[in-house]
Design a protein around this motif. Sequence first.
Motif, mmCIF file in Angstrom:
data_model
loop_
_atom_site.group_PDB
_atom_site.id
_atom_site.type_symbol
_atom_site.label_atom_id
_atom_site.label_comp_id
_atom_site.label_asym_id
_atom_site.label_seq_id
_atom_site.Cartn_x
_atom_site.Cartn_y
_atom_site.Cartn_z
ATOM 1 N N LYS A 276 0.833 -1.203 0.000
ATOM 2 C CA LYS A 276 0.000 0.000 0.000
ATOM 3 C C LYS A 276 0.868 1.254 0.000
ATOM 4 C CE LYS A 276 -0.841 -0.382 5.018
ATOM 5 N NZ LYS A 276 -1.879 -0.524 6.062
ATOM 6 N N VAL A 277 0.340 2.303 -0.619
ATOM 7 C CA VAL A 277 1.070 3.567 -0.731
ATOM 8 C C VAL A 277 0.216 4.694 -0.175
ATOM 9 C CG1 VAL A 277 2.414 2.814 -2.734
ATOM 10 C CG2 VAL A 277 0.204 3.947 -3.086
ATOM 11 N N ASP A 278 0.882 5.780 0.203
ATOM 12 C CA ASP A 278 0.159 6.924 0.743
ATOM 13 C C ASP A 278 -0.268 7.875 -0.365
ATOM 14 O OD1 ASP A 278 2.411 8.381 0.016
ATOM 15 O OD2 ASP A 278 3.212 8.471 2.061
ATOM 16 N N ALA A 279 -0.829 9.017 0.022
ATOM 17 C CA ALA A 279 -1.354 9.972 -0.957
ATOM 18 C C ALA A 279 -0.271 10.524 -1.871
ATOM 19 C CB ALA A 279 -2.054 11.124 -0.230
ATOM 20 N N ALA A 280 0.978 10.499 -1.409
ATOM 21 C CA ALA A 280 2.092 10.998 -2.224
ATOM 22 C C ALA A 280 2.715 9.901 -3.079
ATOM 23 C CB ALA A 280 3.155 11.619 -1.314
ATOM 24 N N GLY A 281 2.153 8.685 -2.995
ATOM 25 C CA GLY A 281 2.692 7.579 -3.783
ATOM 26 C C GLY A 281 3.849 6.857 -3.125
ATOM 27 N N GLU A 282 4.131 7.203 -1.866
ATOM 28 C CA GLU A 282 5.214 6.545 -1.135
ATOM 29 C C GLU A 282 4.698 5.297 -0.424
ATOM 30 O OE1 GLU A 282 8.415 7.520 -1.146
ATOM 31 O OE2 GLU A 282 7.877 9.157 -2.539
ATOM 32 N N ARG A 283 5.528 4.267 -0.359
ATOM 33 C CA ARG A 283 5.124 3.032 0.304
ATOM 34 C C ARG A 283 4.887 3.283 1.784
ATOM 35 N NH1 ARG A 283 9.155 -1.800 -0.340
ATOM 36 N NH2 ARG A 283 10.196 -0.803 1.445
ATOM 37 N N VAL A 284 3.804 2.711 2.313
ATOM 38 C CA VAL A 284 3.481 2.867 3.729
ATOM 39 C C VAL A 284 4.198 1.786 4.530
ATOM 40 C CG1 VAL A 284 1.631 2.812 5.445
ATOM 41 C CG2 VAL A 284 1.221 3.871 3.207
ATOM 42 N N GLU A 285 5.044 2.223 5.446
ATOM 43 C CA GLU A 285 5.769 1.275 6.302
ATOM 44 C C GLU A 285 4.952 1.033 7.569
ATOM 45 O OE1 GLU A 285 8.303 -0.453 5.518
ATOM 46 O OE2 GLU A 285 8.827 0.566 3.641
ATOM 47 N N PHE A 286 3.882 0.283 7.416
ATOM 48 C CA PHE A 286 3.033 0.016 8.569
ATOM 49 C C PHE A 286 3.708 -0.979 9.513
ATOM 50 C CE2 PHE A 286 1.769 -3.036 5.306
ATOM 51 C CZ PHE A 286 1.669 -4.244 6.003
ATOM 52 N N VAL A 287 3.242 -1.004 10.753
ATOM 53 C CA VAL A 287 3.846 -1.857 11.771
ATOM 54 C C VAL A 287 3.674 -3.325 11.377
ATOM 55 C CG1 VAL A 287 3.823 -2.550 14.190
ATOM 56 C CG2 VAL A 287 3.398 -0.150 13.566
ATOM 57 N N GLY A 288 4.793 -4.031 11.271
ATOM 58 C CA GLY A 288 4.773 -5.436 10.895
ATOM 59 C C GLY A 288 4.973 -5.695 9.424
ATOM 60 N N ARG A 289 5.098 -4.640 8.625
ATOM 61 C CA ARG A 289 5.170 -4.815 7.183
ATOM 62 C C ARG A 289 6.353 -5.689 6.740
ATOM 63 N NH1 ARG A 289 7.961 -3.832 3.093
ATOM 64 N NH2 ARG A 289 7.007 -3.823 1.016
ATOM 65 N N THR A 290 7.539 -5.412 7.263
ATOM 66 C CA THR A 290 8.731 -6.144 6.827
ATOM 67 C C THR A 290 8.578 -7.644 7.068
ATOM 68 O OG1 THR A 290 10.151 -4.230 7.246
ATOM 69 C CG2 THR A 290 11.221 -6.387 7.108
ATOM 70 N N ALA A 291 8.124 -8.006 8.250
ATOM 71 C CA ALA A 291 7.945 -9.418 8.582
ATOM 72 C C ALA A 291 6.854 -10.052 7.734
ATOM 73 C CB ALA A 291 7.614 -9.568 10.064
ATOM 74 N N LEU A 292 5.772 -9.325 7.502
ATOM 75 C CA LEU A 292 4.666 -9.878 6.732
ATOM 76 C C LEU A 292 5.020 -10.019 5.259
ATOM 77 C CD1 LEU A 292 1.718 -8.007 8.451
ATOM 78 C CD2 LEU A 292 2.172 -10.462 8.525
ATOM 79 N N ALA A 293 5.799 -9.090 4.727
ATOM 80 C CA ALA A 293 6.227 -9.203 3.331
ATOM 81 C C ALA A 293 7.081 -10.445 3.141
ATOM 82 C CB ALA A 293 6.992 -7.951 2.912
ATOM 83 N N ALA A 294 7.945 -10.750 4.118
ATOM 84 C CA ALA A 294 8.771 -11.949 4.032
ATOM 85 C C ALA A 294 7.925 -13.202 4.181
ATOM 86 C CB ALA A 294 9.854 -11.910 5.109
ATOM 87 N N ARG A 295 6.952 -13.173 5.094
ATOM 88 C CA ARG A 295 6.098 -14.330 5.318
ATOM 89 C C ARG A 295 5.207 -14.614 4.107
ATOM 90 N NH1 ARG A 295 4.728 -17.036 10.001
ATOM 91 N NH2 ARG A 295 6.738 -16.215 10.665
ATOM 92 N N LYS A 296 4.818 -13.568 3.396
ATOM 93 C CA LYS A 296 3.941 -13.733 2.235
ATOM 94 C C LYS A 296 4.570 -14.633 1.180
ATOM 95 C CE LYS A 296 1.463 -11.098 -1.316
ATOM 96 N NZ LYS A 296 1.162 -9.750 -1.861
ATOM 97 N N VAL A 297 5.877 -14.571 1.006
ATOM 98 C CA VAL A 297 6.543 -15.334 -0.044
ATOM 99 C C VAL A 297 7.235 -16.586 0.499
ATOM 100 C CG1 VAL A 297 6.852 -13.290 -1.478
ATOM 101 C CG2 VAL A 297 8.632 -13.921 0.180
ATOM 102 N N SER A 298 7.021 -16.894 1.782
ATOM 103 C CA SER A 298 7.633 -18.077 2.380
ATOM 104 C C SER A 298 6.596 -19.188 2.524
ATOM 105 C CB SER A 298 8.204 -17.749 3.768
ATOM 106 O OG SER A 298 9.169 -16.722 3.694
ATOM 107 N N PRO A 299 6.972 -20.426 2.286
ATOM 108 C CA PRO A 299 6.037 -21.534 2.488
ATOM 109 C C PRO A 299 5.621 -21.603 3.953
ATOM 110 C CG PRO A 299 7.971 -22.250 1.250
ATOM 111 C CD PRO A 299 8.281 -20.878 1.784
ATOM 112 N N PRO A 300 4.338 -21.722 4.244
ATOM 113 C CA PRO A 300 3.897 -21.767 5.638
ATOM 114 C C PRO A 300 4.262 -23.084 6.296
ATOM 115 C CG PRO A 300 2.047 -22.181 4.188
ATOM 116 C CD PRO A 300 3.214 -21.822 3.300
ATOM 117 N N ALA A 301 4.513 -23.041 7.604
ATOM 118 C CA ALA A 301 4.806 -24.261 8.356
ATOM 119 C C ALA A 301 3.526 -24.986 8.744
ATOM 120 C CB ALA A 301 5.612 -23.931 9.608
#
Length: 385
Positions: A276-301
């Motif tokens: 997701k991006v903000d009104a200026a087109g910048e990526r929103v660094e919401f709380v937990g984003r980094t971990a969730l982005a990594a989990r999205k592309v990882s096979p679940p246990a």
Amino acid sequence: MERFLMAEKVTPLDGEHRALGAAMTGFGGWLMPLRYTSDLAEHRAVRAAAGLFDLSHMGEIHLEGPGAAAALDHALVGSAPAIAVGRAKYSMICAEDGSVLDDLIVYRLADEHFLVVANAGNAPLVAGELAARAEGFDVVVTDRSEATALLAVQGPRAEQIVASLIAPGDVEPVRSLPYYAATPVTLQVGEGVAGLVARTGYTGEDGFELFVDSADAVALWRAVLAAGAEHGLVPAGLAARDSLRLEAGMPLYGHELDTTTTPYEAGLGRVVRVDKVDAAGERVEFVGRTALAARKVSPPARVLVGLRGEGRRSARAGYDVVTRSGAKVGTVTSAAPSPTLGCPIAMAYVTPELSGEGTELAVDVRGRAEPFVVVPLPFYRRPTA
């Protein structure tokens, strides 16, 4: 036992529950009605007619101001600016490691006004986290949980019952409410009560949620019971609410969701907007984003699945899921006999290779392997007209 009960908070409707002879129980720090008559009768009434639930233990946190949408965009996994006025979205608030602190419903009441509804036991935590995460944004965060009562009317006759309590000018907006939407109304209770009516539900049936000031809760409760009497409405407790939501395949915090789980294991990755991006087109660094982005592309246990029993014995939360040969492969999160389907059902986390529809598994029920099979969620869908 009495000391334990006295330590629980009570809703504004506590006296009404006791007058109806409800069996009371502790839940999320609150003393709540477990049942009024029988779990089965209340469950079936919601499926066939309507049930009235007291949800006043839930949390209501308001965010108001020009920065309200941006603050929620930073605080939650979903996109708050994408919510249209009058609509709602299911979302989650996660920790930095991507684990779920609570699942929420976010209503946009006006351009600069949002209402976040949190689970009862997590409401203080959510209110505190939202306030902390909103620092630096032009927004005021107000916890109005104690001042707000919430009643839910669920079932195929819910619309008729609720419409009969709405001021004439508000009836059509209520009848035409789509799923996950809300509208302000005047309720024809006493000299008139201002409220918010939502259509979100948690039972698999059509239904409405009525938000009013706590001072108006008793009058509204009595009015709904009176209006619903001819339609077969009954008061319903937590036991029926749990079996209804389980049939509908809906998660319950503390069972399917907790701080050891991310939305992806729970099959709810669709609510996460890592790009997701903000009104200026910048990526929103919401709380937990980094971990969730990594989990999205990882096979679940592990993967959340539905299980349908082939025998008569029901599982319970915490029981081991095993292969037919006895090897442990998962854990039951919620389970009950299904009044609608006539068989035991459960939700459970299992290893991915055993999550396919039709996979034959078992649950260790007090030392005996009871046969279950993996089935799609939800277990129940209401009939369409």
